[in-house]
Write an enzyme that holds these catalytic residues in place. Structure first.
Site, PDB file in Angstrom:
ATOM      1  N   CYS A 114      22.551  49.095  34.982  1.00 40.19           N
ATOM      2  CA  CYS A 114      22.333  50.515  34.739  1.00 40.19           C
ATOM      3  C   CYS A 114      23.518  51.345  35.205  1.00 40.19           C
ATOM      4  CB  CYS A 114      21.099  50.973  35.489  1.00 40.19           C
ATOM      5  SG  CYS A 114      19.733  49.850  35.337  1.00 40.19           S
ATOM      6  N   ARG A 128      27.935  50.755  29.025  1.00 38.22           N
ATOM      7  CA  ARG A 128      27.259  49.686  29.761  1.00 38.22           C
ATOM      8  C   ARG A 128      26.026  49.198  29.009  1.00 38.22           C
ATOM      9  NH1 ARG A 128      26.941  49.603  35.646  1.00 38.22           N
ATOM     10  NH2 ARG A 128      29.055  49.828  36.323  1.00 38.22           N
ATOM     11  N   TRP A 150      18.908  49.960  31.834  1.00 38.96           N
ATOM     12  CA  TRP A 150      19.034  48.843  30.898  1.00 38.96           C
ATOM     13  C   TRP A 150      18.105  47.743  31.376  1.00 38.96           C
ATOM     14  CZ3 TRP A 150      20.628  43.697  31.030  1.00 38.96           C
ATOM     15  CH2 TRP A 150      21.033  43.137  29.812  1.00 38.96           C
ATOM     16  N   ASN A 167      20.272  50.618  40.662  1.00 40.73           N
ATOM     17  CA  ASN A 167      20.851  49.572  39.835  1.00 40.73           C
ATOM     18  C   ASN A 167      20.712  48.267  40.605  1.00 40.73           C
ATOM     19  OD1 ASN A 167      22.425  47.959  38.221  1.00 40.73           O
ATOM     20  ND2 ASN A 167      24.329  49.082  38.549  1.00 40.73           N
ATOM     21  N   GLY A 168      20.163  47.231  39.983  1.00 38.99           N
ATOM     22  CA  GLY A 168      20.028  45.950  40.689  1.00 38.99           C
ATOM     23  C   GLY A 168      18.584  45.498  40.739  1.00 38.99           C
ATOM     24  N   GLU A 184      36.861  32.046  21.405  1.00 38.82           N
ATOM     25  CA  GLU A 184      36.874  33.502  21.602  1.00 38.82           C
ATOM     26  C   GLU A 184      36.612  34.238  20.278  1.00 38.82           C
ATOM     27  OE1 GLU A 184      36.588  35.424  23.964  1.00 38.82           O
ATOM     28  OE2 GLU A 184      37.434  37.338  23.351  1.00 38.82           O
ATOM     29  N   LYS A 221      33.486  36.777  19.614  1.00 43.62           N
ATOM     30  CA  LYS A 221      33.627  38.159  19.144  1.00 43.62           C
ATOM     31  C   LYS A 221      32.685  38.413  17.978  1.00 43.62           C
ATOM     32  CE  LYS A 221      35.118  39.580  21.837  1.00 43.62           C
ATOM     33  NZ  LYS A 221      35.592  39.095  23.075  1.00 43.62           N
ATOM     34  N   GLU A 231      28.918  38.469  19.126  1.00 43.00           N
ATOM     35  CA  GLU A 231      28.413  39.562  19.953  1.00 43.00           C
ATOM     36  C   GLU A 231      28.366  40.907  19.244  1.00 43.00           C
ATOM     37  OE1 GLU A 231      30.452  40.061  23.711  1.00 43.00           O
ATOM     38  OE2 GLU A 231      32.399  39.806  22.807  1.00 43.00           O
ATOM     39  N   HIS A 252      32.630  14.516  14.771  1.00 42.20           N
ATOM     40  CA  HIS A 252      31.605  13.840  15.577  1.00 42.20           C
ATOM     41  C   HIS A 252      30.259  14.565  15.517  1.00 42.20           C
ATOM     42  CE1 HIS A 252      34.638  11.125  17.096  1.00 42.20           C
ATOM     43  NE2 HIS A 252      35.414  12.167  17.296  1.00 42.20           N
ATOM     44  N   LYS A 269      28.332  45.724  29.415  1.00 44.70           N
ATOM     45  CA  LYS A 269      29.751  45.478  29.673  1.00 44.70           C
ATOM     46  C   LYS A 269      29.936  44.643  30.930  1.00 44.70           C
ATOM     47  CE  LYS A 269      34.202  46.011  29.054  1.00 44.70           C
ATOM     48  NZ  LYS A 269      34.801  45.119  28.043  1.00 44.70           N
TER      49      LYS A 269
HETATM   50  C1  AGP Z   1      33.242  39.595  26.188  1.00 49.37           C
HETATM   51  O1  AGP Z   1      33.428  40.186  24.962  1.00 49.37           O
HETATM   52  C2  AGP Z   1      31.911  39.784  26.775  1.00 49.37           C
HETATM   53  N1  AGP Z   1      31.511  41.124  26.798  1.00 49.37           N
HETATM   54  C3  AGP Z   1      31.620  38.986  28.037  1.00 49.37           C
HETATM   55  O2  AGP Z   1      31.623  37.639  27.653  1.00 49.37           O
HETATM   56  C4  AGP Z   1      32.551  39.150  29.258  1.00 49.37           C
HETATM   57  O3  AGP Z   1      33.811  38.615  28.991  1.00 49.37           O
HETATM   58  C5  AGP Z   1      31.903  38.460  30.475  1.00 49.37           C
HETATM   59  O4  AGP Z   1      30.680  39.076  30.759  1.00 49.37           O
HETATM   60  C6  AGP Z   1      32.795  38.458  31.693  1.00 49.37           C
HETATM   61  O5  AGP Z   1      33.048  39.749  32.150  1.00 49.37           O
HETATM   62  P1  AGP Z   1      34.161  40.031  33.241  1.00 49.37           P
HETATM   63  O6  AGP Z   1      35.467  39.629  32.645  1.00 49.37           O
HETATM   64  O7  AGP Z   1      34.070  41.496  33.528  1.00 49.37           O
HETATM   65  O8  AGP Z   1      33.838  39.185  34.436  1.00 49.37           O
END
Ligand code: AGP
Length: 600
Positions: free
Chosen positions: A10, A35, A82, A108-109, A473, A477, A480, A496, A595
């Protein structure tokens, strides 16, 4: 009755000063939108009474409900919630208020022992209104209050278990906010006759660039004319004020439709800034990687992929073996680690719980902790023995782009730092920002292909050697932000098993620059084509063979094989972006994602 566990990434904002607090809270909350959140709310001390407004949905819903209310309060707290489990509703949205109605709190938490606390509160006749863990904290503060908000908070945190950050206000002391950090990020903003609190720096940038990141186990007492920071025992601490070098513009979209697109196009600059920080051979670290018997990389998501690329470079230039582990996996794996090991934690935010705690566990066993982080003053930065920064500026899009290439730049500089060929290798790296610009200038071709394939439901991304992590990667992308199933795989491993997935409806993105595995890659592409798969090949300019073999090609300038990941990732970032945008999806705040993941 079912119970809810509210996990939060949050956003928290708080203001105490001499101007209307509501403006600060709403602006701050908007800057934390990246976030991800499902509801938002504010609490203000208006004419000696608490005014609380909360709404499910976007911040604009909250703004609508506040419309026409002349709120002049100069103390307030705000929140974006969130939830991963349980209901999203106004009752569960923050701020939460106490039994007397005099205290409001945002959090938050997770309070892990909240069920126990709730039972205790109910046995005292306190009516628990929501299904959250948060509400327990505010009732406890109310119960513990004996004329001093700080003392009530210090007493309350003794009974809390878990990881959390919270901020509380009370009508009994209207010009005061008390906030606590224990496992979730919290930053103090220092102003003139006003002070701020927020869970992340971008929320503070419109108002101040002077900040104090709190450490775990710290409590801040904020008033308009001063602030005091204490440990959990109530001992006064001295902390340094940091100046944030980012300007507000760099935290805004700058004319691009989405932050993600802006951040992709920023890469020539962010790579240049990062590389410039590591040009000199000697400035990087007081030790050499060769002083260790092993490097253990811990990271999550995109940062983990950067670590996989880094492994090839570190092993090549230092001959020190590297293990790359998902932080969430290694944390509970009982890996033998000791004084001879270097733990290399990679994290954009520096706040990812899995990365932090797995790295700290290894540090406790005697390993040296070196981190690569983007957010200066973040928890990991402060907890590490040494930090190398990526100078990529704030990254707002949930999908990491510019911080990935910046992480790779730092990893490359670190790998070649003490090698014989350091100067020559760094010269290659110095050319990268310009080459990145060249690749990005051809984004239209990528867009065309993205629109052509936007309705596919499955993709395969293949690469080998340095470009295997880039395939992972690229697939991440796409998953997500476009919610399309995509699998990243080492091309040679495909036969395989995953080759069974290939058909005319499953396009393959194949990374095939002319490197040591180029010929092997061509064979793997042929295997896909033989099964009627369509192939988008990413390779060097003028590669006639690749043009003939693949269904489509995207070309990048010819570079030394070490530099290829910096260029091959760019079309994949753009490809994912254009598909998601074409599908009308929320590119910067994809569903279900946050994020910064501050829970396990
Ligand atoms: C990447 O596009 C993602 N949002 C996610 O995998 C991110 O890289 C991961 O949560 C790690 O975050 P950080 O680099 O802030 O530790």
């Amino acid at each position: 009755m079912f119970s809810l566990i509210i996990l939060t990434m949050c956003g928290i904002v708080g203001y105490v000063g001499t101007s209307p607090a509501l403006i600060v809270l709403l602006e701050g909350l908007e800057r934390l939108e990246y976030r991800g959140y499902d509801s938002a709310g504010v609490a203000l001390i208006e004419n000696g009474r608490l005014h609380v407004d909360k709404k499910v949905g976007k911040i604009r819903e909250l703004v609508r409900s506040l419309w026409g209310k002349e709120l002049k309060a100069m103390t307030g707290i705000g929140h974006t919630r969130w939830a991963t489990h349980g209901e999203v509703c106004e009752l569960n949205a923050h701020p939460h208020t106490s039994c007397s109605g005099d205290f409001a709190l945002v959090h938050n938490g997770i309070v892990e022992n909240y069920r126990e606390l709730k039972q205790k509160l109910e046995s005292l006749g306190i009516e628990y209104k929501s299904q959250t863990d948060t509400e327990a904290i505010v009732h406890l503060i109310d119960l513990n209050y004996e004329g001093d908000l700080l003392k009530a908070v210090l007493k309350t945190i003794k009974s809390l278990k878990g990881a959390y950050a919270f901020a509380v206000i009370s009508t009994r002391e209207p010009n005061r906010i008390v906030a606590v950090r224990y496992g979730s990020p919290l930053v103090v903003g220092v102003g003139k006759n006003e002070n701020f609190i927020a869970s992340d720096i971008p929320a503070l940038l419109p108002f101040t660039r002077e900040v104090i990141p709190l450490d775990d186990g710290e409590v801040v007492d904020l008033r308009p004319d001063g602030l005091f920071i204490y440990d959990f025992e109530g001992n006064l601490l001295t902390k340094e004020v940091m100046h944030v070098p980012w300007d507000i513009i760099s935290a805004e979209k700058g004319g691009f439709k989405h932050f993600m697109l802006k951040e992709i196009f920023e890469q020539p600059r962010t790579l240049g800034d990062t590389i410039r920080g590591y040009i000199s051979r000697d400035i990087i670290l007081p030790f050499s990687l060769r002083d260790f018997r092993r490097v253990v990389v811990v990271a999550c998501g995109t940062s983990y992929h950067a670590g996989l690329v880094g492994k090839y470079w570190i092993e090549k230039y230092t001959r020190v073996p590297v293990e790359v582990a998902y932080a969430s996996e290694i944390r509970y794996a009982d890996m033998p680690v000791g004084e001879n090991d270097l733990v290399l934690a990679i994290s954009q935010s520096g706040e990812t719980a899995d990365t932090r705690f797995s790295a700290l566990a290894m540090k406790e066993k005697g390993a040296t902790l070196l981190s690569i982080v983007n957010v200066m003053g973040s928890a990991l930065d402060r907890e590490s023995d040494h930090t190398l920064y990526t100078h990529a500026g704030p990254e707002i899009g949930v999908a990491a782009t510019k911080t990935f290439t910046a992480q790779m730049a730092v990893l490359f500089a670190l790998s070649v730092n003490q090698s014989e060929s350091a100067q020559e290798k760094m010269e290659n790296l110095l050319k990268v920002p310009h080459l990145v610009e060249e690749v990005l200038s051809k984004s239209e071709k990528v867009k065309e292909l993205a629109l052509k394939y936007a309705n596919s439901t499955d993709f395969l991304y293949l690469g080998r050697f340095l470009n295997y992590p880039i395939a992972l990667e690229g697939a991440l992308k796409l998953k997500e932000i476009s919610y399309i199933h995509a699998e990243g795989y080492p091309a040679g491993e495909m036969k395989h098993g995953p080759i069974a997935l290939i058909d005319e409806k499953t396009p393959t993105v194949a990374l095939a620059p002319r490197d040591r595995v180029y010929e092997k890659m061509l064979s793997n592409i042929e295997e896909v084509l033989a099964r009627k798969g369509k192939v988008i090949g990413v390779g060097f300019e003028g590669d006639e063979t690749l043009r003939k073999v693949c269904t489509h090609t995207i070309e990048i300038p010819q570079v030394d094989e070490d530099m290829t990941p910096f260029l091959t990732i760019l079309p994949l970032q753009l490809f994912a972006y254009y598909i998601a945008d074409y599908l009308g999806l929320d590119v910067d705040q994809p569903r279900n994602l946050a994020k910064t993941v501050t829970v396990e």
